[in-house]
Design a protein around this motif. Structure first.
Motif: not given
Length: 741
Positions: A32-50
């Motif tokens: 999911a993070i790899r998809q978000a970084v590439v698709e939204f031209d982001a420099v980083a993606g982070i998944a936070y869990l409780l």
């Protein structure tokens, strides 16, 4: 199958099942993070869990390009102001840092990145949040369609997390976040100020930045002083970032203090140094400390807009970075550039990371410096304020503190003996700690009391050893005691584990006193301490020292000390004991080669007769009327020595030096006048270790008003020779005038 074997097999199966579930969770989040970084031209993606308590969010997986992945917060409170916490708490998309978009309950954040976070939650469970970090000015504002698409990615990830949870997988963060790279070709609109790495190689620029960050951290690991921190910043930050100016400022006692600077920034330094950190609202340094956020000014017009009174110092761009440690600001690192500069996201992230490393190192250095200053102050307070002497015996001492955080246990004393003559004492308590200083103070008091009671040298050592044993301290001590009878030149020497004194005869020859060295104080002695006698002629120098004088060990310490005394004696005339002490002290190894403190004690047998006389007086602290008494003291001495023709010059010199000591040293002042065959020596002792510096006259009225010292030393310099040497707790300023034939 036995019950134990069955339990082991069941345990292995459970471990394998849990490992497979954790691996499945990681793969899902990474995808999911790899998809978000590439698709939204982001420099980083982070998944936070409780976390288990439901009150904190922890990063489970971080993906992207360096240095962005190293600047993402690893943990945050659920009720905090960050975008991921806000999204998880409210169940809505949260955006911070995008131009024109700011939630009402979140203040502006000065950071190089914009963060967009979507919740990972369904009607039954709340898992955490998925966030992407972007560069708005480079990649453009995230459109409404892109935000909708990010919410879809978050919703899809939530359904997959729910399926894993239904299958028994714990949707909780691990002990450490999983970090993986997502390298993309660099945008053509990259910041021109970086020029790092190979443009056609994805990730090259970021890795080049991180390399500099790691090198700075490596240099700071070995730094122990604030000056070392400034030097590390100068070598790594200025060169890496292309800056021409550097200012490192700390806050102490509500004021700003510049601990180091480089390049053209003198006007800024003068304005900041010593200014109030609370009331000062005219400098960005004070504002950065109050808000703990970085301030970037790409061009001078930006600086003047915010601070109209900013002075022109030759810099066109500035970056003021908070140096943080232990969750609070330690100071500010300011960098200046000669040209306008575009502060890109990568450069900002690297600068803030470097500044935090500086803050942690600076806090350690300041703490170490403060502890060392406290220990050194304690050590000096336990040393004698002034040395006793006789007209026929001139004494002086030197003390060099240990370079470690705590001082050692070296001490010395010069005591007038009840039966006449003078006693020389030097000792060394083992160790480099506060306990060593405390034991040293106890031993010095005991030895001083036993000597003053009139006990012989060997009896003093015996009693002191017994007392140290009764203190229940595990530390031992060495000690050397010399009783010197100035009438006949007899010296009685007793040693307890200490190096034997050295003797330099009138002809310059160096000898070691032939004595038996007893066991250290505090150790059981198989034989009593013994005293040995030697005869000293006029002009003989007696030299006592501790083993920190040399890096050698055992008998080699005596050999090394003899070579140093020989070398010091070969340089110029030795009619002045202070000069000899200064020359020998300059030969002592410097840290880090020297790891111990050093005490040196010198005694010159000047001889008897009318040509070797001395007299002394003491002036109480802040007693400016004592200046008049000093002039009268000099006048009376010269009259008794039938040298009235020298009265005017010596009175003036005494007046100027004593006034300077009373005004600047903030201590008692001791005045001594010595008559030698060819000269008269005036000595003024105080407890301030800072040497006096003559201030030259200036045509500028402001510079004259700010002169650190008066003009008296210029007068003294015109009348005769003068100098300054450390002595006891403070220093001695001496002046000499030749006696007319």
């Amino acid at each position: 199958m036995s019950s134990i074997a069955r339990q082991n097999a069941e345990g292995s199966a459970r471990s394998a099942h849990l490992s497979a579930n954790a691996e499945a969770l990681d793969k899902l989040l990474v995808s999911a993070i790899r998809q978000a970084v590439v698709e939204f031209d982001a420099v980083a993606g982070i998944a936070y869990l409780l976390e288990d308590d439901g009150e904190w969010l922890s990063a489970a997986v971080i993906g992207g390009t360096p240095p962005a992945v190293f600047n993402m917060p690893e943990r945050m409170p659920l009720h905090g102001p960050r975008a991921s916490a806000l999204a998880c708490r409210t169940g809505r998309t949260a955006i911070i840092g995008e131009p024109g978009v700011r939630p009402d309950d979140v203040g502006p954040v000065r950071a190089p990145y914009a963060v967009v976070a979507v919740p990972l939650a369904d009607p039954d469970h709340r898992y955490g949040a998925l966030a992407v970090s972007r560069i708005p000015w480079r990649d453009g504002v995230l459109s409404e369609d892109q935000r909708k698409r990010l919410r879809e990615v978050g919703a899809n990830l939530t359904r997959e997390l729910a399926d894993l949870a239904a299958g028994g997988t714990s949707i909780r963060p691990g002990r450490q976040p999983l970090i993986f790279p997502v390298f993309k070709p660099r945008s053509p609109l990259t910041e021109p100020a970086t020029r790092w790495g190979l443009p056609d190689v994805p990730g090259s620029a970021g890795l080049s930045w991180i390399y500099q960050v790691l090198r700075l951290a490596d240099e700071l690991n070995s730094v122990v002083t604030p000056h070392g921190v400034v030097e590390a910043a100068r070598s790594r930050m200025m060169g890496t970032l292309g800056a021409q100016s550097l200012i490192v400022t700390v806050v102490a006692d509500g004021r700003l203090w510049v601990v180091g600077h480089a390049g053209p920034a003198s006007k800024v330094v003068r304005r900041v140094h010593g200014s109030s950190a609370v009331r000062n609202r005219a400098t960005p340094v004070a504002d950065v400390l109050r808000g703990c956020d970085p301030y970037f000014f790409p061009q001078r017009t930006d600086l003047l807009t915010a601070y109209p009174d900013a002075q022109d110092d030759g810099n066109q761009a500035w970056a003021h970075l908070p140096m943080r440690a232990s969750g609070h600001p330690v100071g500010v690192c300011s960098l200046g550039w000669a040209e306008h500069r575009l502060f890109g996201a990568e450069a900002q992230a690297v600068m803030m990371t470097m500044a935090d490393s500086l803050g942690q190192a600076l806090e350690r250095a300041l703490l170490s410096e403060g502890e060392h200053a406290l220990a050194e102050s304690l050590q000096r307070r336990l040393l004698p304020r002034a040395l006793s002497d006789l007209p026929e015996v001139v004494t002086t001492a030197r003390y060099l503190p240990a370079p470690s955080r705590n001082s050692g246990g070296d001490w010395y004393d010069v005591v007038a003996l009840p039966s006449g003559g003078i006693g020389l004492v030097i000792g060394d308590v083992e160790g480099h700690s506060i306990e060593s200083c405390v034991v040293m103070g106890q031993m010095r008091s005991a030895v001083l009391a036993y000597v003053s009671e009139g006990h012989s040298p060997e009896a003093v050592l015996t009693r002191a050893s017994t007392m140290l044993s009764q203190l229940e301290s595990e530390l031992l001590a060495t000690c050397c005691i010399v009783y010197l009878n100035s009438a006949d030149g007899t010296a009685e020497v007793a040693l307890a584990g200490h190096p034997a004194p050295l003797i330099r005869g009138p002809d310059g020859g160096i000898e070691t006193l032939d004595t038996l060295i007893g066991v250290p104080l505090g150790a059981p002695s198989p034989v009593p301490y013994q005293v040995f006698e030697a005869n000293l002629s006029a002009g003989t120098v007696l030299f006592l020292y501790t083993d920190g004088l040399s890096t050698a060990h055992g008998p080699d310490v005596v050999t090394s000390a003899g070579k140093m005394l020989t070398a010091a004696s070969q340089k110029g005339a030795d009619h002045c004991l202070e000069d000899l002490a200064d020359r020998l002290t300059s030969m002592v190894p410097s840290p880090p080669e020297r790891r111990d403190d050093v005490a040196l004690l010198f005694a010159l047998c000047a001889g008897t007769g009318p040509q070797h006389r001395a007299s002394r007086m003491e002036i109480q602290r802040h007693d400016l009327h004592g200046v008049k008494a000093a002039r009268e003291f000099v006048r009376d001495c010269l009259k008794s020595w039938k040298l009235e023709a020298m009265t005017d010059d010596l009175e003036l010199m005494a007046s100027e030096v004593v006034t300077n000591a009373l005004t600047h040293a903030d201590s008692y002042v001791e005045l001594r006048l010595r008559l030698h065959p060819d000269r008269i020596r005036l000595e003024v002792r105080d407890t301030d270790v800072t040497p006096p510096l003559p201030s030259s006259l200036s045509a500028c009225e402001e510079e004259n008003a700010q002169a650190e010292h008066g003009r008296g030393l210029i007068i003294v310099d015109a009348l005769g020779e003068w100098g300054s040497s450390p002595s006891g707790r403070g220093k001695v300023v001496w002046c000499e005038i030749a006696v007319p034939r």
